[in-house]
Design a protein around this motif. Structure first.
Motif, PDB file in Angstrom:
ATOM      1  N   ASP A  76       0.849  -1.181   0.000  1.00  0.00           N
ATOM      2  CA  ASP A  76       0.000   0.000   0.000  1.00  0.00           C
ATOM      3  C   ASP A  76       0.884   1.229   0.000  1.00  0.00           C
ATOM      4  OD1 ASP A  76      -2.435  -1.339   0.078  1.00  0.00           O
ATOM      5  OD2 ASP A  76      -2.353  -1.543   2.247  1.00  0.00           O
ATOM      6  N   HIS A  77       0.477   2.231  -0.732  1.00  0.00           N
ATOM      7  CA  HIS A  77       1.257   3.461  -0.808  1.00  0.00           C
ATOM      8  C   HIS A  77       0.450   4.609  -0.212  1.00  0.00           C
ATOM      9  CE1 HIS A  77       4.296   1.624  -3.322  1.00  0.00           C
ATOM     10  NE2 HIS A  77       3.310   1.021  -3.947  1.00  0.00           N
ATOM     11  N   VAL A  78       1.048   5.313   0.713  1.00  0.00           N
ATOM     12  CA  VAL A  78       0.396   6.465   1.303  1.00  0.00           C
ATOM     13  C   VAL A  78       0.371   7.588   0.279  1.00  0.00           C
ATOM     14  CG1 VAL A  78       0.510   8.177   3.147  1.00  0.00           C
ATOM     15  CG2 VAL A  78       1.093   5.796   3.621  1.00  0.00           C
ATOM     16  N   PHE A  79       1.445   7.688  -0.498  1.00  0.00           N
ATOM     17  CA  PHE A  79       1.526   8.675  -1.557  1.00  0.00           C
ATOM     18  C   PHE A  79       1.686   7.937  -2.886  1.00  0.00           C
ATOM     19  CE2 PHE A  79       3.406  10.612   2.220  1.00  0.00           C
ATOM     20  CZ  PHE A  79       2.630  11.762   2.318  1.00  0.00           C
ATOM     21  N   PRO A  80       1.130   8.454  -3.951  1.00  0.00           N
ATOM     22  CA  PRO A  80       1.306   7.816  -5.258  1.00  0.00           C
ATOM     23  C   PRO A  80       2.786   7.731  -5.633  1.00  0.00           C
ATOM     24  CG  PRO A  80      -0.397   9.495  -5.362  1.00  0.00           C
ATOM     25  CD  PRO A  80       0.267   9.622  -4.026  1.00  0.00           C
ATOM     26  N   LYS A  81       3.175   6.645  -6.279  1.00  0.00           N
ATOM     27  CA  LYS A  81       4.575   6.451  -6.673  1.00  0.00           C
ATOM     28  C   LYS A  81       5.085   7.600  -7.535  1.00  0.00           C
ATOM     29  CE  LYS A  81       4.804   1.421  -6.769  1.00  0.00           C
ATOM     30  NZ  LYS A  81       5.037   0.254  -7.634  1.00  0.00           N
ATOM     31  N   ARG A  82       4.239   8.142  -8.366  1.00  0.00           N
ATOM     32  CA  ARG A  82       4.687   9.188  -9.299  1.00  0.00           C
ATOM     33  C   ARG A  82       5.133  10.467  -8.574  1.00  0.00           C
ATOM     34  NH1 ARG A  82      -0.863   8.909  -9.812  1.00  0.00           N
ATOM     35  NH2 ARG A  82      -1.959  10.809  -9.241  1.00  0.00           N
TER      36      ARG A  82
END
Length: 54
Positions: free
Chosen positions: A46-52
């Motif tokens: 899970d990512h708290v912030f988008p990878k981009r």
């Protein structure tokens, strides 16, 4: 563990310390979910912030 003189029970204070300690989160989760195969499992990340954004 008993043969080694280790207790298999936890006191309430020890459990509170485990829950409050961020360093022992993995150990606590392993106790709660002993059926999870950690060697062969692929975990969803899970990512708290988008990878981009990185």
């Amino acid at each position: 563990m008993r043969k080694r003189g280790k207790s298999l029970t936890f006191e309430e204070e020890e459990l509170e310390d485990l829950v409050e300690s961020k360093k022992r989160t993995f150990a606590l989760l392993a106790l709660l979910y002993p059926f999870v195969d950690l060697q062969n499992s692929k975990f969803h990340i899970d990512h708290v912030f988008p990878k981009r954004q990185f």
